[in-house]
Design a protein around this motif. Sequence first.
Motif, short mmCIF file in Angstrom:
data_model
loop_
_atom_site.label_atom_id
_atom_site.label_comp_id
_atom_site.label_asym_id
_atom_site.label_seq_id
_atom_site.Cartn_x
_atom_site.Cartn_y
_atom_site.Cartn_z
N ASP A 21 -48.44 78.35 -54.97
CA ASP A 21 -49.11 79.07 -56.07
C ASP A 21 -48.08 79.73 -56.99
OD1 ASP A 21 -48.29 80.94 -54.22
OD2 ASP A 21 -49.95 82.32 -54.63
N ARG A 22 -48.60 80.34 -58.05
CA ARG A 22 -47.72 80.86 -59.11
C ARG A 22 -46.82 82.00 -58.62
NH1 ARG A 22 -49.57 82.55 -65.17
NH2 ARG A 22 -47.58 83.34 -65.83
N ALA A 77 -30.38 72.29 -60.25
CA ALA A 77 -31.43 71.26 -60.35
C ALA A 77 -32.74 71.77 -59.76
CB ALA A 77 -30.97 69.99 -59.64
N ALA A 78 -32.65 72.48 -58.62
CA ALA A 78 -33.86 73.03 -58.01
C ALA A 78 -34.50 74.07 -58.93
CB ALA A 78 -33.52 73.66 -56.66
N LEU A 79 -33.67 74.88 -59.55
CA LEU A 79 -34.18 75.90 -60.47
C LEU A 79 -34.87 75.26 -61.67
CD1 LEU A 79 -34.34 78.92 -60.97
CD2 LEU A 79 -32.15 78.78 -62.14
N LYS A 80 -34.32 74.16 -62.18
CA LYS A 80 -34.95 73.45 -63.29
C LYS A 80 -36.32 72.92 -62.89
CE LYS A 80 -30.96 71.88 -65.94
NZ LYS A 80 -30.20 70.70 -66.38
N ARG A 81 -36.42 72.38 -61.68
CA ARG A 81 -37.71 71.87 -61.21
C ARG A 81 -38.74 72.99 -61.11
NH1 ARG A 81 -34.27 68.70 -58.00
NH2 ARG A 81 -34.39 70.17 -56.27
N VAL A 82 -38.31 74.13 -60.58
CA VAL A 82 -39.23 75.26 -60.42
C VAL A 82 -39.67 75.78 -61.79
CG1 VAL A 82 -39.40 77.64 -59.62
CG2 VAL A 82 -38.41 75.90 -58.15
N ASN A 83 -38.73 75.89 -62.73
CA ASN A 83 -39.07 76.36 -64.08
C ASN A 83 -40.06 75.42 -64.75
OD1 ASN A 83 -37.55 78.70 -64.08
ND2 ASN A 83 -35.74 77.69 -64.89
N LYS A 84 -39.84 74.11 -64.56
CA LYS A 84 -40.74 73.12 -65.17
C LYS A 84 -42.14 73.23 -64.57
CE LYS A 84 -40.88 68.20 -66.22
NZ LYS A 84 -40.22 66.92 -66.03
N GLU A 85 -42.21 73.42 -63.26
CA GLU A 85 -43.51 73.55 -62.60
C GLU A 85 -44.21 74.84 -63.04
OE1 GLU A 85 -46.74 72.64 -60.12
OE2 GLU A 85 -45.13 71.42 -60.92
N ARG A 87 -43.84 76.34 -65.92
CA ARG A 87 -44.30 76.10 -67.29
C ARG A 87 -45.59 75.27 -67.27
NH1 ARG A 87 -40.22 73.29 -69.16
NH2 ARG A 87 -38.82 75.02 -68.80
N ARG A 88 -45.65 74.28 -66.39
CA ARG A 88 -46.84 73.44 -66.28
C ARG A 88 -48.04 74.26 -65.82
NH1 ARG A 88 -49.99 70.85 -63.00
NH2 ARG A 88 -49.01 71.67 -61.14
N VAL A 89 -47.84 75.13 -64.83
CA VAL A 89 -48.92 75.98 -64.32
C VAL A 89 -49.39 76.94 -65.41
CG1 VAL A 89 -49.41 77.84 -62.69
CG2 VAL A 89 -48.27 75.78 -61.91
N GLN A 90 -48.46 77.53 -66.16
CA GLN A 90 -48.83 78.45 -67.23
C GLN A 90 -49.62 77.74 -68.32
OE1 GLN A 90 -44.97 79.90 -68.29
NE2 GLN A 90 -45.00 81.55 -66.79
N ASN A 91 -49.20 76.54 -68.68
CA ASN A 91 -49.94 75.77 -69.69
C ASN A 91 -51.34 75.43 -69.21
OD1 ASN A 91 -47.81 75.84 -71.46
ND2 ASN A 91 -47.03 73.82 -70.90
N PHE A 92 -51.45 75.08 -67.92
CA PHE A 92 -52.76 74.76 -67.35
C PHE A 92 -53.68 75.98 -67.40
CE2 PHE A 92 -55.63 74.61 -63.69
CZ PHE A 92 -56.33 73.46 -64.00
N GLU A 93 -53.13 77.15 -67.02
CA GLU A 93 -53.94 78.38 -67.05
C GLU A 93 -54.34 78.73 -68.48
OE1 GLU A 93 -51.55 81.26 -65.07
OE2 GLU A 93 -52.00 80.47 -63.07
N ALA A 94 -53.41 78.54 -69.43
CA ALA A 94 -53.72 78.85 -70.83
C ALA A 94 -54.83 77.94 -71.35
CB ALA A 94 -52.47 78.71 -71.69
N ARG A 95 -54.77 76.64 -70.99
CA ARG A 95 -55.82 75.72 -71.42
C ARG A 95 -57.17 76.10 -70.81
NH1 ARG A 95 -51.98 71.67 -70.76
NH2 ARG A 95 -52.79 71.17 -68.71
N ARG A 96 -57.15 76.51 -69.54
CA ARG A 96 -58.39 76.90 -68.88
C ARG A 96 -58.97 78.16 -69.54
NH1 ARG A 96 -57.09 78.32 -63.48
NH2 ARG A 96 -57.04 80.45 -64.23
N GLU A 97 -58.13 79.14 -69.84
CA GLU A 97 -58.60 80.36 -70.50
C GLU A 97 -59.13 80.05 -71.90
OE1 GLU A 97 -55.40 83.14 -70.47
OE2 GLU A 97 -55.41 83.31 -68.29
N LEU A 98 -58.48 79.15 -72.60
CA LEU A 98 -58.94 78.77 -73.94
C LEU A 98 -60.31 78.10 -73.87
CD1 LEU A 98 -58.10 78.69 -76.93
CD2 LEU A 98 -57.20 76.42 -76.51
N GLY A 99 -60.49 77.24 -72.87
CA GLY A 99 -61.79 76.59 -72.69
C GLY A 99 -62.89 77.59 -72.37
N GLU A 100 -62.57 78.57 -71.52
CA GLU A 100 -63.56 79.59 -71.19
C GLU A 100 -63.92 80.42 -72.42
OE1 GLU A 100 -61.76 81.78 -68.04
OE2 GLU A 100 -62.06 80.19 -66.56
#
Length: 162
Positions: A21-22, A77-85, A87-100
């Motif tokens: 989780d986040r 490299a591990a830090l880059k993967r975590v940052n990317k994930e 960012r993906r989770v934040q974008n997903f949450e933002a899209r969900r909030e926008l839809g609501e």
Amino acid sequence: MNHEEQQIVLTSHHPAIGEVDRAALEKLRAVLRDLRDKERTLAHRQRRVAKGSADPGGRRTPGAGANTFRRKEVFVAALKRVNKELRRVQNFEARRELGEAARRALALRRARQFARPENHPTSHDGMRALPSRRRTVKLPPSKIGRVSQANKRAQARRDSRR
């Protein structure tokens, strides 16, 4: 790398990182940053010792300085993967909030659209009288046409002089 560091890095790989989780991702990012910073400092010191600009002092443990650059790259490299994930989770949450928010706005609009108007002008009270916007200045009937009559007389006088 020791076993604990390996487990931290393995958590940042694909199947495992999707199940975290986040809050855990943010904690993992902090741990990876600390490890990366530590290795970066060691690598910088190693570079300065090799160059001759730093004193090699301090107690050495076998293998402590070996592969410092490679270890740093692994943590980066591990830090880059975590940052990317993250960012993906934040974008997903933002899209969900926008839809609501869009669904709430649509519900509000539909509720307003089909509301019945208030029934103020009723049959027993009659309609509301709207005040007239015309001028209220009234001329007495004796004044009506006096200007055109004066012009007519003036023209007749001019015509009689010729």
